[in-house]
Each structure stands twice: as structure tokens, then as C-alpha cells.
Design a protein around this motif. Structure first.
Motif, mmCIF file in Angstrom:
data_model
loop_
_atom_site.group_PDB
_atom_site.id
_atom_site.type_symbol
_atom_site.label_atom_id
_atom_site.label_comp_id
_atom_site.label_asym_id
_atom_site.label_seq_id
_atom_site.Cartn_x
_atom_site.Cartn_y
_atom_site.Cartn_z
ATOM 1 N N ASP A 34 -6.921 -6.021 13.282
ATOM 2 C CA ASP A 34 -6.914 -5.523 11.911
ATOM 3 C C ASP A 34 -8.352 -5.476 11.408
ATOM 4 O O ASP A 34 -8.970 -6.508 11.166
ATOM 5 C CB ASP A 34 -6.057 -6.422 11.029
ATOM 6 C CG ASP A 34 -5.937 -5.903 9.606
ATOM 7 O OD1 ASP A 34 -6.493 -4.826 9.295
ATOM 8 O OD2 ASP A 34 -5.278 -6.578 8.799
ATOM 9 N N ASP A 35 -8.890 -4.265 11.241
ATOM 10 C CA ASP A 35 -10.264 -4.077 10.783
ATOM 11 C C ASP A 35 -10.368 -3.958 9.264
ATOM 12 O O ASP A 35 -11.404 -3.547 8.742
ATOM 13 C CB ASP A 35 -10.859 -2.810 11.419
ATOM 14 C CG ASP A 35 -11.151 -2.989 12.899
ATOM 15 O OD1 ASP A 35 -11.609 -4.071 13.287
ATOM 16 O OD2 ASP A 35 -10.932 -2.037 13.665
ATOM 17 N N ASN A 49 -10.861 -1.474 -1.155
ATOM 18 C CA ASN A 49 -10.298 -1.974 0.101
ATOM 19 C C ASN A 49 -10.379 -0.891 1.164
ATOM 20 O O ASN A 49 -10.041 0.265 0.882
ATOM 21 C CB ASN A 49 -8.810 -2.329 -0.040
ATOM 22 C CG ASN A 49 -8.563 -3.408 -1.036
ATOM 23 O OD1 ASN A 49 -8.296 -3.128 -2.193
ATOM 24 N ND2 ASN A 49 -8.647 -4.644 -0.603
ATOM 25 N N PHE A 50 -10.764 -1.270 2.390
ATOM 26 C CA PHE A 50 -10.564 -0.415 3.551
ATOM 27 C C PHE A 50 -9.341 -0.970 4.254
ATOM 28 O O PHE A 50 -9.284 -2.160 4.568
ATOM 29 C CB PHE A 50 -11.771 -0.438 4.500
ATOM 30 C CG PHE A 50 -11.499 0.285 5.784
ATOM 31 C CD1 PHE A 50 -11.471 1.670 5.826
ATOM 32 C CD2 PHE A 50 -11.236 -0.416 6.958
ATOM 33 C CE1 PHE A 50 -11.191 2.353 7.009
ATOM 34 C CE2 PHE A 50 -10.967 0.254 8.140
ATOM 35 C CZ PHE A 50 -10.946 1.638 8.166
ATOM 36 N N VAL A 51 -8.345 -0.124 4.473
ATOM 37 C CA VAL A 51 -7.098 -0.546 5.106
ATOM 38 C C VAL A 51 -7.035 0.083 6.491
ATOM 39 O O VAL A 51 -7.021 1.312 6.621
ATOM 40 C CB VAL A 51 -5.869 -0.137 4.262
ATOM 41 C CG1 VAL A 51 -4.578 -0.596 4.933
ATOM 42 C CG2 VAL A 51 -5.983 -0.688 2.851
ATOM 43 N N ASP A 64 -3.191 5.381 9.134
ATOM 44 C CA ASP A 64 -4.251 4.647 9.794
ATOM 45 C C ASP A 64 -5.563 4.973 9.093
ATOM 46 O O ASP A 64 -5.926 6.151 8.990
ATOM 47 C CB ASP A 64 -4.300 5.049 11.279
ATOM 48 C CG ASP A 64 -5.100 4.077 12.107
ATOM 49 O OD1 ASP A 64 -5.265 2.924 11.684
ATOM 50 O OD2 ASP A 64 -5.557 4.479 13.189
ATOM 51 N N ASP A 65 -6.232 3.966 8.584
ATOM 52 C CA ASP A 65 -7.590 4.080 8.061
ATOM 53 C C ASP A 65 -7.681 4.832 6.736
ATOM 54 O O ASP A 65 -7.848 6.052 6.700
ATOM 55 C CB ASP A 65 -8.510 4.740 9.095
ATOM 56 C CG ASP A 65 -8.403 4.094 10.457
ATOM 57 O OD1 ASP A 65 -8.382 2.861 10.517
ATOM 58 O OD2 ASP A 65 -8.331 4.820 11.454
ATOM 59 N N PHE A 66 -7.577 4.100 5.643
ATOM 60 C CA PHE A 66 -7.734 4.683 4.306
ATOM 61 C C PHE A 66 -8.324 3.643 3.367
ATOM 62 O O PHE A 66 -8.482 2.471 3.727
ATOM 63 C CB PHE A 66 -6.403 5.228 3.776
ATOM 64 C CG PHE A 66 -5.306 4.214 3.617
ATOM 65 C CD1 PHE A 66 -5.104 3.557 2.403
ATOM 66 C CD2 PHE A 66 -4.456 3.926 4.679
ATOM 67 C CE1 PHE A 66 -4.082 2.635 2.263
ATOM 68 C CE2 PHE A 66 -3.432 3.001 4.540
ATOM 69 C CZ PHE A 66 -3.242 2.351 3.332
ATOM 70 N N PHE A 67 -8.668 4.066 2.158
ATOM 71 C CA PHE A 67 -9.262 3.209 1.145
ATOM 72 C C PHE A 67 -8.339 3.128 -0.064
ATOM 73 O O PHE A 67 -7.579 4.050 -0.329
ATOM 74 C CB PHE A 67 -10.615 3.773 0.687
ATOM 75 C CG PHE A 67 -11.656 3.805 1.774
ATOM 76 C CD1 PHE A 67 -12.564 2.770 1.909
ATOM 77 C CD2 PHE A 67 -11.721 4.877 2.656
ATOM 78 C CE1 PHE A 67 -13.523 2.798 2.910
ATOM 79 C CE2 PHE A 67 -12.679 4.911 3.657
ATOM 80 C CZ PHE A 67 -13.582 3.875 3.784
ATOM 81 N N ILE A 118 -18.124 1.676 9.260
ATOM 82 C CA ILE A 118 -17.683 1.973 7.905
ATOM 83 C C ILE A 118 -18.619 1.241 6.949
ATOM 84 O O ILE A 118 -18.798 0.030 7.062
ATOM 85 C CB ILE A 118 -16.231 1.502 7.663
ATOM 86 C CG1 ILE A 118 -15.278 2.175 8.646
ATOM 87 C CG2 ILE A 118 -15.794 1.785 6.235
ATOM 88 C CD1 ILE A 118 -14.616 1.222 9.562
ATOM 89 N N SER A 119 -19.225 1.988 6.025
ATOM 90 C CA SER A 119 -20.071 1.406 4.978
ATOM 91 C C SER A 119 -19.422 1.727 3.643
ATOM 92 O O SER A 119 -18.959 2.849 3.439
ATOM 93 C CB SER A 119 -21.472 2.018 5.003
ATOM 94 O OG SER A 119 -22.036 1.960 6.275
#
Length: 144
Positions: A34-35, A49-51, A64-67, A118-119
């Protein structure tokens, strides 16, 4: 008798090793990393949040991969999230709904893959100008 014990011990070790190998092969999802991570302003009013993977209300399914941009204070300020993938073009999204409004779900990059960077940072805004910033958070995706 001693020989019989050795044979039983070897057989048990073989059974335990086979069971462990079967569990590892049978459940690759258990190995997923979980990143997800988050950043917020010092007062906690603005949070980004980065999910890595989770429920995504805009589509009503897992994504997969959203804010997610949150505004946790009733202070008349909006919240703007900033994100970059692999130090590319900076993307922004705004949450002006206030404390009682819904969070803003945002998917500017699509799928993030392993080793992508991811920044992100977030700020509170007044008249579309940032007035309170979070620190910059940078994380490398481990499994995409």
C-alpha cells in the motif's frame, strides 16, 4: 527408534515447507504494498491524500491511484491540492466546498507504476491565492 524419529522430523519439515510455499503462491494479493500517504497544512485544515487503491465515488468502483482533497475547517478558506508524477507537469485541483462539503476525488495521472515518483503538497486558499502551505511530500511507488 532414532532413525524413525529422524524420518518423522524430515516428513514434518517437508509438510511445513510445502504448506508455506502453497500459501505464498496461492495469495499474491497479500504481497501487494500500500503506497498511500497524505500531507496536511500545520493547522490540519487542508489535507491531501494519495490513495494507492480504494473506492472511488466518481465511478462507484475501486480505482488504482487517485487523490482526495479535504477541507476540515469552517474558516471560509478553500483547499488546493498540487501533484506531480516523475517531476513532470504540476497538476492542481480545488476543493471549495468547506467543512460541510464533500471531499474532492481527483485522478490526474491514471495508473501509477512501480518506481514512479509522486510529489504533492496542499494549501489553504483565499480568493484563489495560497495562504497556508503544507510541506512537500515525495514518495516512490513500490509496486504501482
Amino acid at each position: 527408534m532414532l532413525r524413525k524419529r529422524r524420518l518423522i522430523r524430515r516428513a514434518l519439515l517437508g509438510v511445513v515447507a510445502a504448506a508455506a510455499a502453497t500459501m505464498l503462491v496461492a495469495s499474491p494479493a497479500a504481497a501487494a504494498i500500500d503506497d498511500s500517504f497524505q500531507i496536511g497544512t500545520p493547522d490540519g485544515c487542508a489535507v491531501l491524500n494519495f490513495v494507492d487503491s480504494g473506492y472511488y465515488p466518481p465511478t462507484g468502483s475501486n480505482n488504482d491511484d487517485f487523490f482526495v482533497i479535504h477541507d476540515y475547517c469552517a474558516d471560509g478558506r478553500g483547499v488546493t491540492g498540487f501533484a506531480q508524477l516523475n517531476y513532470g507537469t504540476q497538476k492542481t485541483a480545488h476543493n471549495g466546498s468547506g467543512l460541510n462539503g464533500a471531499p474532492v476525488y481527483w485522478d490526474p495521472f491514471g495508473n501509477v507504476v512501480g518506481n514512479d515518483i509522486i510529489s504533492m503538497y496542499v494549501c489553504e486558499t483565499v480568493n484563489n491565492n495560497c495562504v497556508e502551505y503544507s510541506a512537500l511530500a515525495v514518495q516512490q511507488s513500490r509496486d504501482g
